[in-house]
Motif scaffolding. Structure first.
Motif, mmCIF file in Angstrom:
data_model
loop_
_atom_site.group_PDB
_atom_site.id
_atom_site.type_symbol
_atom_site.label_atom_id
_atom_site.label_comp_id
_atom_site.label_asym_id
_atom_site.label_seq_id
_atom_site.Cartn_x
_atom_site.Cartn_y
_atom_site.Cartn_z
ATOM 1 N N GLY A 43 -1.764 -9.984 38.837
ATOM 2 C CA GLY A 43 -1.156 -10.851 37.834
ATOM 3 C C GLY A 43 -1.426 -12.321 38.099
ATOM 4 N N ASN A 68 -2.228 -1.292 33.385
ATOM 5 C CA ASN A 68 -2.415 -1.942 32.092
ATOM 6 C C ASN A 68 -1.087 -2.335 31.437
ATOM 7 N N ASN A 71 0.453 -5.896 31.735
ATOM 8 C CA ASN A 71 -0.202 -7.064 31.167
ATOM 9 C C ASN A 71 0.762 -7.922 30.352
ATOM 10 N N LYS A 72 1.669 -7.303 29.628
ATOM 11 C CA LYS A 72 2.615 -8.071 28.814
ATOM 12 C C LYS A 72 3.607 -8.835 29.685
ATOM 13 N N GLU A 74 3.251 -9.496 33.297
ATOM 14 C CA GLU A 74 2.695 -10.292 34.386
ATOM 15 C C GLU A 74 1.371 -10.963 34.044
ATOM 16 N N LYS A 75 0.808 -10.705 32.920
ATOM 17 C CA LYS A 75 -0.464 -11.285 32.475
ATOM 18 C C LYS A 75 -1.576 -11.076 33.499
ATOM 19 N N ILE A 76 -2.500 -10.209 33.180
ATOM 20 C CA ILE A 76 -3.622 -9.919 34.064
ATOM 21 C C ILE A 76 -4.446 -11.185 34.269
ATOM 22 N N HIS A 77 -4.724 -11.488 35.515
ATOM 23 C CA HIS A 77 -5.525 -12.666 35.875
ATOM 24 C C HIS A 77 -6.976 -12.394 35.474
ATOM 25 N N LYS A 78 -7.555 -13.256 34.692
ATOM 26 C CA LYS A 78 -8.896 -13.026 34.129
ATOM 27 C C LYS A 78 -10.038 -13.601 34.961
ATOM 28 N N ILE A 85 -7.906 -1.969 36.825
ATOM 29 C CA ILE A 85 -6.796 -1.676 35.929
ATOM 30 C C ILE A 85 -6.511 -0.182 35.997
#
Length: 184
Positions: A43, A68, A71-72, A74-78, A85
């Motif tokens: 995250g 997956n 994601n809402k 902790e927001k996946i680090h891009k 995932i």
């Protein structure tokens, strides 16, 4: 070249103390400067995000492992070097155990407590083989949990060897001493 992969367990929130951010930066900087790859929860929020961003700023290798559905929250680090995932938390836990060589717990919440217990139990049950779980007891944050682990053998709820792969440090110097003794 990466010596080993170190999983860092920590909070997806910042907690009550800004010094937790500083210690996360210091631990991450120490690891990256000593050629350890970072594995963490994937995250971008909280102390987790601090760990990832610090490592990336220092050009360290960062692997994130996140289900997956988080994601809402902790927001996946891009911007990671590698993101794994998973479909479930169970898959995430198995992946942490399989790809990490060393585990470090920084301040965190219930998820971090669960991750510490996962590694301690996996070592005890020989699911993983002698992988060190290091509790970074910054300002005695983890003291009650450490006390409970130390009590288990004498209370006859665990064999004495439950403590063989569990180490505690309070600062970077202590962490360095523990890591220098680990055979990778």
């Amino acid at each position: 070249m990466i010596k080993a992969k170190v999983a860092i367990f920590c909070g997806s929130m910042y907690g009550p103390n800004k010094s937790h951010i500083k210690i996360a930066q210091e631990v991450t900087s120490y690891l990256v400067s000593n050629n350890f790859g970072i594995v963490y929860g994937g995250g971008q929020n909280g102390i987790m995000g601090v760990v990832a961003n610090t490592a990336l700023e220092l050009r360290g290798h960062v692997t994130g492992i996140i289900p997956n559905f988080l994601n809402k929250r902790e927001k996946i680090h891009k911007k990671l070097n590698k993101i794994i995932i998973t479909k479930t938390m169970e898959e995430r836990k198995k992946k942490f155990l399989s790809i990490s060589d060393i585990f470090i717990a920084l301040p965190g919440g219930g998820g971090t407590i669960e991750e510490i217990s996962l590694v301690v139990s996996a070592n005890q049950l020989n699911i993983i083989n002698n992988k060190k779980m290091i509790i970074f007891n910054y300002k005695n944050y983890w003291s009650p949990l450490i006390k409970q682990y130390l009590k288990l053998p004498s209370a006859n709820y665990a064999h004495k060897d439950i403590l063989d792969n569990l180490s505690v440090c309070e600062d970077i110097n202590g962490l360095s001493k523990i890591i220098s003794k680990i055979k990778i």
